[in-house]
Design an enzyme around this catalytic site. Structure first.
Site, short mmCIF file in Angstrom:
data_model
loop_
_atom_site.label_atom_id
_atom_site.label_comp_id
_atom_site.label_asym_id
_atom_site.label_seq_id
_atom_site.Cartn_x
_atom_site.Cartn_y
_atom_site.Cartn_z
N VAL A 82 -30.21 8.36 -25.60
CA VAL A 82 -30.14 8.20 -27.06
C VAL A 82 -28.70 8.47 -27.48
CG1 VAL A 82 -30.98 9.14 -29.26
CG2 VAL A 82 -32.54 8.99 -27.29
N SER A 119 -19.96 13.41 -25.97
CA SER A 119 -19.67 12.94 -27.33
C SER A 119 -18.86 13.98 -28.09
CB SER A 119 -20.98 12.69 -28.07
OG SER A 119 -20.73 12.47 -29.44
N TYR A 144 -28.59 15.76 -30.78
CA TYR A 144 -27.83 14.85 -29.91
C TYR A 144 -26.63 15.57 -29.31
CZ TYR A 144 -24.48 11.06 -29.00
OH TYR A 144 -23.53 10.25 -28.44
N SER A 173 -15.25 7.44 -31.75
CA SER A 173 -15.93 6.29 -32.36
C SER A 173 -15.40 5.03 -31.71
CB SER A 173 -15.67 6.26 -33.87
OG SER A 173 -15.93 7.52 -34.44
N ARG A 182 -12.89 8.66 -41.69
CA ARG A 182 -13.07 9.57 -40.55
C ARG A 182 -12.65 8.90 -39.25
NH1 ARG A 182 -17.31 9.68 -37.02
NH2 ARG A 182 -17.42 11.55 -35.72
C1 15L Z 1 -21.37 9.04 -31.14
O1 15L Z 1 -21.55 9.87 -30.27
C2 15L Z 1 -22.27 7.88 -31.31
O2 15L Z 1 -22.81 7.44 -30.10
C3 15L Z 1 -21.62 6.72 -32.03
O3 15L Z 1 -22.63 5.83 -32.46
C4 15L Z 1 -20.73 7.14 -33.21
O4 15L Z 1 -21.53 7.52 -34.27
C5 15L Z 1 -19.78 8.24 -32.79
O5 15L Z 1 -20.42 9.29 -32.09
C6 15L Z 1 -18.98 8.85 -33.94
O6 15L Z 1 -18.88 10.07 -34.01
O7 15L Z 1 -18.43 8.09 -34.73
#
Ligand code: 15L
Length: 274
Positions: A82, A119, A144, A173, A182
């Site tokens: 996810v 992430s 997440y 991103s 952002r």
């Molecule tokens: C992430 O981890 C997501 O997978 C992606 O869809 C974006 O939302 C990104 O972060 C973000 O922080 O812009």
């Protein structure tokens, strides 16, 4: 157009999970240049196999299916799971249980290196007026982000206990262009994504290294100095999009958590249960 990162190293077989997702589709075409065989996995349709591709659908929560993905693989690029904030249960299954299966399969089959799509949301509750690096404590901004923090801890454990190396990429991103103010700070171009992944696959000694995935943006919140040994040199910058992005979003609400925190919109999601 793929960036073709210069490297003399070539893999026999690479596994790409999450190959049907946004970044998976992008890397599918690009990683072919670095291996003889690219094994692609996802739960979503993968289309037809091109020359040098193997398609192997698998749900990450299915331990037996994931185990077979790792057979005769040199290295893994793990994007599967996810990829946005949401209710806990699907994230638990795909990201937490699934990543455990991936590491267990890697241990059983002698895989030496994993590039893990972590992430920026592992540290999303730092403020936008702070510049941080990967040595600072995690501050996840949701389930997440917590699942990605788990993945990074799992990576550290499998290196310390079993010697499997990982580069955890705290991706910002990664889209064709920044969508809002952002993202002028968090943007990672697709060409730089390729450079980052190939650097992570080919750097000689990585142990478990954590690196932020961003382009050479003028405004930024993440300092990759502690990961300089990966050799990642971004070539793109979000700056050429600034005028258009600021024209679309001229005013910022300075009391909005979305403006205050690095994780942006993710920090206000949920709760999902009453
Ligand atoms: C992430 O981890 C997501 O997978 C992606 O869809 C974006 O939302 C990104 O972060 C973000 O922080 O812009």
């Amino acid at each position: 157009m793929p960036a073709a990162h210069p490297t003399a190293l070539r893999f026999r077989r690479l596994l790409l999970t999450g190959a049907a997702g946004g970044l998976g589709r992008e890397l599918r075409t690009r990683l072919k240049a670095y291996c003889d065989t690219l094994r692609l996995s996802d739960i979503a349709p993968l289309g037809d196999a091109a020359a040098g591709e193997e398609l192997q659908p698998a749900a990450l929560q299915d331990g037996a299916a994931v185990d077979t993905l790792l057979r005769e693989v040199d290295a893994v690029v793990h994007l599967g799971g996810v990829s946005v904030e949401g209710p806990f249960e699907p994230i638990l299954q795909a990201n937490i249980v699934g990543t455990y299966h991936l590491y267990e399969g890697s241990r059983r089959h002698g895989v030496k290196r994993i590039v893990f799509a972590s992430s920026n949301h592992v540290t999303g509750f730092y403020r936008q007026d702070q510049v941080i690096d990967a040595r600072m404590p995690m501050r996840p901004d949701g389930y997440y982000g917590i699942s990605k923090a788990f993945g990074e801890n799992l990576a550290q454990f499998y290196f310390d206990r079993h010697g499997i190396e990982t580069v955890s990429l705290r991706i910002g991103s990664s889209f064709p262009e920044p969508k809002d103010r952002r993202m002028l700070a968090t943007w990672l171009s697709y060409d730089d994504l390729e450079r980052l992944v190939v650097s992570a696959l080919t750097a000689p000694v990585v142990g478990h290294t954590v690196i932020y995935g961003l382009s050479d943006n003028t405004v930024r919140w993440w300092d990759n100095t502690p990961a300089a040994h990966i050799g990642y040199r971004p070539q793109d910058s979000s700056e050429r999009f600034r005028v258009a992005v600021e024209a679309r979003q001229p005013a910022l609400d300075m009391n909005d958590p979305v403006t205050i925190y690095q994780g942006g919109g993710f920090v206000t999601k949920g709760p999902y249960e009453s």
